[in-house]
Design a protein around this motif. Structure first.
Motif, mmCIF file in Angstrom:
data_model
loop_
_atom_site.group_PDB
_atom_site.id
_atom_site.type_symbol
_atom_site.label_atom_id
_atom_site.label_comp_id
_atom_site.label_asym_id
_atom_site.label_seq_id
_atom_site.Cartn_x
_atom_site.Cartn_y
_atom_site.Cartn_z
ATOM 1 N N GLY A 45 -19.721 24.134 0.542
ATOM 2 C CA GLY A 45 -20.965 23.580 0.027
ATOM 3 C C GLY A 45 -21.170 23.885 -1.446
ATOM 4 N N SER A 46 -22.081 23.146 -2.072
ATOM 5 C CA SER A 46 -22.402 23.437 -3.477
ATOM 6 C C SER A 46 -22.909 24.866 -3.620
ATOM 7 N N THR A 47 -23.603 25.346 -2.592
ATOM 8 C CA THR A 47 -23.878 26.770 -2.432
ATOM 9 C C THR A 47 -23.030 27.240 -1.260
ATOM 10 N N PRO A 48 -21.946 27.976 -1.521
ATOM 11 C CA PRO A 48 -21.111 28.451 -0.403
ATOM 12 C C PRO A 48 -21.940 29.289 0.562
ATOM 13 N N LEU A 49 -21.838 28.985 1.846
ATOM 14 C CA LEU A 49 -22.723 29.600 2.826
ATOM 15 C C LEU A 49 -22.138 30.874 3.414
ATOM 16 N N THR A 50 -22.969 31.894 3.481
ATOM 17 C CA THR A 50 -22.646 33.045 4.316
ATOM 18 C C THR A 50 -22.496 32.534 5.746
ATOM 19 N N ALA A 51 -21.459 32.993 6.445
ATOM 20 C CA ALA A 51 -21.192 32.403 7.754
ATOM 21 C C ALA A 51 -20.563 33.403 8.713
ATOM 22 N N VAL A 52 -20.925 33.268 9.983
ATOM 23 C CA VAL A 52 -20.235 33.964 11.058
ATOM 24 C C VAL A 52 -18.949 33.196 11.332
ATOM 25 N N ALA A 53 -17.831 33.922 11.333
ATOM 26 C CA ALA A 53 -16.517 33.292 11.501
ATOM 27 C C ALA A 53 -15.877 33.763 12.798
ATOM 28 N N PRO A 54 -15.986 32.983 13.881
ATOM 29 C CA PRO A 54 -15.261 33.345 15.093
ATOM 30 C C PRO A 54 -13.755 33.358 14.794
ATOM 31 N N GLY A 58 -22.848 32.981 -0.942
ATOM 32 C CA GLY A 58 -23.976 32.844 -1.850
ATOM 33 C C GLY A 58 -25.271 32.369 -1.260
ATOM 34 N N SER A 59 -25.374 32.236 0.057
ATOM 35 C CA SER A 59 -26.591 31.651 0.628
ATOM 36 C C SER A 59 -27.554 32.679 1.199
ATOM 37 N N PHE A 77 -35.042 31.455 0.054
ATOM 38 C CA PHE A 77 -34.738 31.359 1.490
ATOM 39 C C PHE A 77 -33.255 31.653 1.703
ATOM 40 N N SER A 78 -32.936 32.364 2.767
ATOM 41 C CA SER A 78 -31.544 32.699 3.084
ATOM 42 C C SER A 78 -31.067 31.918 4.305
ATOM 43 N N VAL A 79 -29.798 31.519 4.263
ATOM 44 C CA VAL A 79 -29.209 30.738 5.346
ATOM 45 C C VAL A 79 -27.866 31.343 5.737
ATOM 46 N N VAL A 80 -27.686 31.533 7.050
ATOM 47 C CA VAL A 80 -26.396 31.953 7.595
ATOM 48 C C VAL A 80 -25.898 30.837 8.510
ATOM 49 N N ALA A 81 -24.702 30.325 8.248
ATOM 50 C CA ALA A 81 -24.098 29.314 9.117
ATOM 51 C C ALA A 81 -23.315 30.000 10.232
ATOM 52 N N TYR A 82 -23.115 29.271 11.321
ATOM 53 C CA TYR A 82 -22.320 29.807 12.427
ATOM 54 C C TYR A 82 -21.198 28.830 12.738
ATOM 55 N N ASP A 83 -19.978 29.238 12.518
ATOM 56 C CA ASP A 83 -18.703 28.556 12.807
ATOM 57 C C ASP A 83 -17.696 28.822 11.702
ATOM 58 N N ASP A 84 -18.126 28.696 10.427
ATOM 59 C CA ASP A 84 -17.260 28.897 9.263
ATOM 60 C C ASP A 84 -16.037 27.983 9.286
ATOM 61 N N VAL A 85 -16.272 26.717 9.569
ATOM 62 C CA VAL A 85 -15.218 25.707 9.449
ATOM 63 C C VAL A 85 -15.253 25.107 8.050
ATOM 64 N N VAL A 86 -16.450 24.675 7.598
ATOM 65 C CA VAL A 86 -16.592 24.108 6.251
ATOM 66 C C VAL A 86 -17.713 24.782 5.470
ATOM 67 N N ALA A 87 -18.202 25.913 5.952
ATOM 68 C CA ALA A 87 -19.359 26.561 5.323
ATOM 69 C C ALA A 87 -19.098 26.939 3.877
ATOM 70 N N ALA A 88 -17.864 27.287 3.549
ATOM 71 C CA ALA A 88 -17.545 27.741 2.190
ATOM 72 C C ALA A 88 -17.470 26.602 1.191
ATOM 73 N N GLY A 112 -37.282 21.505 -3.437
ATOM 74 C CA GLY A 112 -37.527 22.505 -4.468
ATOM 75 C C GLY A 112 -37.463 23.934 -3.980
ATOM 76 N N ILE A 113 -36.847 24.156 -2.814
ATOM 77 C CA ILE A 113 -36.690 25.508 -2.261
ATOM 78 C C ILE A 113 -35.312 26.027 -2.658
ATOM 79 N N ARG A 114 -35.276 27.190 -3.282
ATOM 80 C CA ARG A 114 -34.022 27.731 -3.782
ATOM 81 C C ARG A 114 -33.356 28.619 -2.720
ATOM 82 N N VAL A 115 -32.035 28.445 -2.608
ATOM 83 C CA VAL A 115 -31.211 29.274 -1.725
ATOM 84 C C VAL A 115 -30.218 30.034 -2.603
ATOM 85 N N PRO A 116 -30.240 31.391 -2.568
ATOM 86 C CA PRO A 116 -30.965 32.264 -1.638
ATOM 87 C C PRO A 116 -32.246 32.868 -2.211
#
Length: 382
Positions: free
Chosen positions: A318-327, A368-369, A305-316, A298-302
């Motif tokens: 998700g049902s909530t597209p993730l903000t991500a660091v993209a090497p 959107g995360s 709570f905020s989430v940043v992914a690291y890699d940006d291979v499949v982060a986009a 029951g925790i809503r993103v964002p």
């Protein structure tokens, strides 16, 4: 990111040639794709005369002892020198790097000999030996190096190769036998800096890093976050834990100083106990799974709570597209191939070219995360 079709088919050829015969179902499980996909690939490879297929079994058209680890050796009369590419199996992060290297090498008229190293400690060395035996002029390599022990075990033989070699997305320990080897790597300190700076700008002051600990990238991300969080006065509280309980090297791959590993708290439990409002997760899959757990709790993103992914291979995806660091994965491959070509083209009578260690900066893909801290936010689950 989905594995490119041609790379997957090269992997199929490598497995079949190394074993003589393989069941289609086993191939699908090993490559982590559907049986339908493998059957379609096998049909195309059989139509091209590169293997034979039977009832549920794929067979090599050459004797096993003559088979390479990734692609067939050059036929007599083929033009173009060969460059060996050695990467670990089932490593989606490196697929884009391979694409970048391939583009540069093919434009230069070089043939590519792809060798897939099995998921075992020291698996790269036999692949490199096979590549050298086939006559490659140079090597591009990204060793798995799940632990520091496994990394250090490769320093001796990898540092003594007699062909130009470039490490991709790997930065050896300073002062080691590989310190003076050409390398191209993402600047992961800068990538973590982008993530933390973004969260601070949104008002987050209690941040947790959930990171793997089973690759050079993972170790670089953990070290960078620890240094950055400790220096930023805006951060009131921070912590580091494993993003997945299985994301650690085997005991044999760790140095003695790391042999006794303390149990680490579950990332969601840690977020709750620390009252965190944001997390950086390495890598994408672990970040997506954390968001799913948030939804179940029951925790809503964002909003909560905020989430940043690291890699940006499949982060986009998700049902909530993730903000991500993209090497800059593709550019790492391109730069590594260009660096190798630069060394190969230098006249033999000239002094060796200076060793180059290239770092490329990641960027941040805001999706959107992540969002500002709400007035009532006091941490996950509260």
């Amino acid at each position: 990111m989905r594995e490119p079709v041609d790379l997957r088919r090269q992997r199929i050829l490598g497995v079949v040639r190394s074993r003589g015969a393989v069941r289609v179902g086993d191939l699908a499980a090993e490559l982590d794709v559907s049986v339908v996909t493998v059957r379609r690939d096998v049909e195309e490879l059989a139509r091209a005369g590169q293997l034979r297929r039977g009832h549920g079994v794929v067979r090599s058209i050459v004797p096993v002892e003559e088979a390479g680890a990734g692609v067939p050796r050059a036929r007599s009369g083929e033009d173009g020198a060969a460059i060996g590419l050695v990467v670990p199996e089932r490593h989606s992060y490196l697929f884009e790097i391979l694409h970048g290297a391939r583009t540069v090498l093919e434009e230069a008229g070089m043939r590519i000999a792809l060798h897939i190293a099995p998921a075992v400690s020291g698996g790269e060395r036999p692949m490199v030996e096979q590549a050298l035996a086939s006559g490659v002029q140079g090597l591009l390599i990204a060793p798995r190096w799940r632990g520091l022990g496994a990394e250090e075990a490769d320093y001796g033989w990898l540092g003594s190769l007699d062909v130009p070699t470039v490490l991709m997305e790997r930065r050896p320990r300073p002062g080691s036998a590989l310190h003076a080897l050409d390398s191209v790597c993402s600047d992961h300190w800068y990538g973590v800096h982008l993530a933390v700076e973004h969260l601070i700008s949104l008002g987050h002051r209690r941040i947790v890093l959930g990171a793997r600990d089973d690759s050079p990238t993972a170790r670089a991300v953990r070290a960078a976050f620890t240094a950055i969080a400790a220096e930023r006065a805006e951060i009131e509280d921070w912590a580091v834990t494993l993003s997945s309980p299985t994301a650690v090297p085997e005991p044999a791959e760790r140095p003695r100083s790391e042999s006794a590993r303390e149990p680490q708290p579950d990332v969601l439990d840690l977020l709750r106990t620390r009252g965190a409002t944001a997390a950086v997760l390495h890598g994408d899959v672990d970040a997506l799974m954390l968001v799913q757990r948030f939804q179940e709790a029951g925790i809503r993103v964002p909003e909560d709570f905020s989430v940043v992914a690291y890699d940006d291979v499949v982060a986009a995806l998700g049902s909530t597209p993730l903000t991500a660091v993209a090497p800059p994965k593709t550019e790492v491959g391109r730069a590594a191939a260009e660096l190798l070509l630069h060394r190969l083209r230098r006249p033999a009578e000239e002094r060796p070219a200076p060793v180059r260690r290239i770092e490329l900066l990641p960027d941040l893909q805001v999706r959107g995360s992540t969002g500002p801290v709400s007035g009532s936010a006091s941490g996950a689950g509260e």
